[in-house]
Design a protein around this motif. Structure first.
Motif, PDB file in Angstrom:
ATOM      1  N   LEU A 199     -10.070  -5.680  -3.068  1.00 23.69           N
ATOM      2  CA  LEU A 199     -10.178  -6.768  -2.092  1.00 23.69           C
ATOM      3  C   LEU A 199      -8.830  -7.086  -1.458  1.00 23.69           C
ATOM      4  O   LEU A 199      -8.753  -7.414  -0.269  1.00 23.69           O
ATOM      5  CB  LEU A 199     -10.758  -8.013  -2.760  1.00 23.69           C
ATOM      6  CG  LEU A 199     -12.237  -7.917  -3.138  1.00 23.69           C
ATOM      7  CD1 LEU A 199     -12.676  -9.151  -3.908  1.00 23.69           C
ATOM      8  CD2 LEU A 199     -13.097  -7.736  -1.898  1.00 23.69           C
ATOM      9  N   GLU A 200      -7.750  -6.985  -2.236  1.00 21.78           N
ATOM     10  CA  GLU A 200      -6.429  -7.216  -1.654  1.00 21.78           C
ATOM     11  C   GLU A 200      -6.134  -6.135  -0.615  1.00 21.78           C
ATOM     12  O   GLU A 200      -5.582  -6.414   0.463  1.00 21.78           O
ATOM     13  CB  GLU A 200      -5.350  -7.218  -2.737  1.00 21.78           C
ATOM     14  CG  GLU A 200      -3.974  -7.577  -2.186  1.00 21.78           C
ATOM     15  CD  GLU A 200      -2.881  -7.498  -3.232  1.00 21.78           C
ATOM     16  OE1 GLU A 200      -1.890  -8.247  -3.100  1.00 21.78           O
ATOM     17  OE2 GLU A 200      -2.999  -6.686  -4.176  1.00 21.78           O
ATOM     18  N   GLY A 201      -6.501  -4.899  -0.917  1.00 19.86           N
ATOM     19  CA  GLY A 201      -6.283  -3.805   0.025  1.00 19.86           C
ATOM     20  C   GLY A 201      -7.055  -3.972   1.313  1.00 19.86           C
ATOM     21  O   GLY A 201      -6.606  -3.522   2.376  1.00 19.86           O
ATOM     22  N   LYS A 202      -8.188  -4.636   1.242  1.00 16.79           N
ATOM     23  CA  LYS A 202      -8.998  -4.883   2.432  1.00 16.79           C
ATOM     24  C   LYS A 202      -8.593  -6.155   3.173  1.00 16.79           C
ATOM     25  O   LYS A 202      -9.179  -6.478   4.210  1.00 16.79           O
ATOM     26  CB  LYS A 202     -10.477  -4.987   2.037  1.00 16.79           C
ATOM     27  CG  LYS A 202     -11.083  -3.686   1.547  1.00 16.79           C
ATOM     28  CD  LYS A 202     -12.552  -3.871   1.189  1.00 16.79           C
ATOM     29  CE  LYS A 202     -13.189  -2.558   0.751  1.00 16.79           C
ATOM     30  NZ  LYS A 202     -14.620  -2.731   0.379  1.00 16.79           N
ATOM     31  N   GLY A 203      -7.596  -6.881   2.630  1.00 18.21           N
ATOM     32  CA  GLY A 203      -7.143  -8.103   3.270  1.00 18.21           C
ATOM     33  C   GLY A 203      -8.052  -9.290   3.034  1.00 18.21           C
ATOM     34  O   GLY A 203      -7.940 -10.312   3.724  1.00 18.21           O
ATOM     35  N   ARG A 204      -8.921  -9.194   2.038  1.00 14.48           N
ATOM     36  CA  ARG A 204      -9.859 -10.287   1.762  1.00 14.48           C
ATOM     37  C   ARG A 204      -9.415 -11.154   0.594  1.00 14.48           C
ATOM     38  O   ARG A 204     -10.064 -12.151   0.272  1.00 14.48           O
ATOM     39  CB  ARG A 204     -11.246  -9.705   1.491  1.00 14.48           C
ATOM     40  CG  ARG A 204     -11.874  -9.082   2.744  1.00 14.48           C
ATOM     41  CD  ARG A 204     -13.013  -8.139   2.422  1.00 14.48           C
ATOM     42  NE  ARG A 204     -14.039  -8.745   1.594  1.00 14.48           N
ATOM     43  CZ  ARG A 204     -15.065  -8.070   1.056  1.00 14.48           C
ATOM     44  NH1 ARG A 204     -15.164  -6.766   1.292  1.00 14.48           N
ATOM     45  NH2 ARG A 204     -15.958  -8.686   0.318  1.00 14.48           N
TER      46      ARG A 204
END
Length: 214
Positions: free
Chosen positions: A178-183
């Motif tokens: 989720l961090e990698g997706k900016g969420r």
């Protein structure tokens, strides 16, 4: 004879006649619709550093996890009991929080225990010693520094432990994806009990800086 200490009952009376009275609508809404906090705080059990008070948060605003030393263990799906990991899983997967803040504080007893390797366990189980061994490598390095005073070593490890917990958070697939997706955003903060100062970790440098309050 009351079944709770009198000072707790007195505090509850004040709550019902004060905050609950003015925010009863909000509490009813939370009871009806459930919680949907955007931020999870990983904080220490220390009674002097309550996140809800520090951030002046209302009911339902923060999902707070507190443990000794505000530590996050690495991802270990081994079938054992993992209360911190369970709370993290619920916050990320069910509540879908947008922020996770690891907040340490000054004069932390858990950090002091990690630095004092000669102290005797408080019980045969030595639960604190085992828990704080999560940051043992950093504690050993900081303890070996003769150029810092005891207070400087304490503060250094308090802040280093925050970076440790942030690194361990990223070992959880649900967090890293989720961090990698900016969420999902991860943050570090350190609270000075004696002055009330809040220091925020710079994501680029890892340094702790005072935010500008307008």
């Amino acid at each position: 004879m009351p079944h709770l200490p009198e000072h707790l009952l007195a505090g509850y009376r004040n709550f019902m006649n004060g905050r609950y009275l003015t925010e009863s609508g909000r509490y009813r809404e939370l009871a009806r619709e459930g919680q949907a906090p955007e931020t999870m705080i990983v904080a220490c059990c220390d009674s002097r550093s309550a996140p809800e008070a520090i951030f002046d948060a209302g009911p339902g605003e923060l999902f707070v996890l507190r443990n000794v030393g505000n530590l996050v263990p690495p991802y270990e799906p081994d079938g054992e009991f993992h209360s911190t990991s369970a709370a993290l899983e619920f916050a990320v997967q069910s509540l879908k929080v947008k922020n996770i803040v690891v907040m340490g504080h000054g004069r932390c007893g858990g950090i002091r225990a990690a630095l004092d390797t000669n102290s005797a366990p408080l019980s045969p189980g030595d639960f604190i010693g085992k828990w704080m061994s999560l940051i043992a490598p950093a504690a050993e390095t900081v303890s070996a520094s003769t150029f810092m005073t005891a207070t400087e070593r304490q503060t250094a490890l308090e802040r280093i432990s925050i970076r440790y917990s942030l690194a361990n958070l990223r070992t959880f697939p649900c967090v890293s994806i989720l961090e990698g997706k900016g969420r999902l955003s991860l943050h570090g903060a350190w609270f000075d009990i004696s002055t009330g100062e809040l220091w925020v970790m710079n994501k680029d440098t890892g340094d702790f800086e005072r935010p500008v309050l307008e």
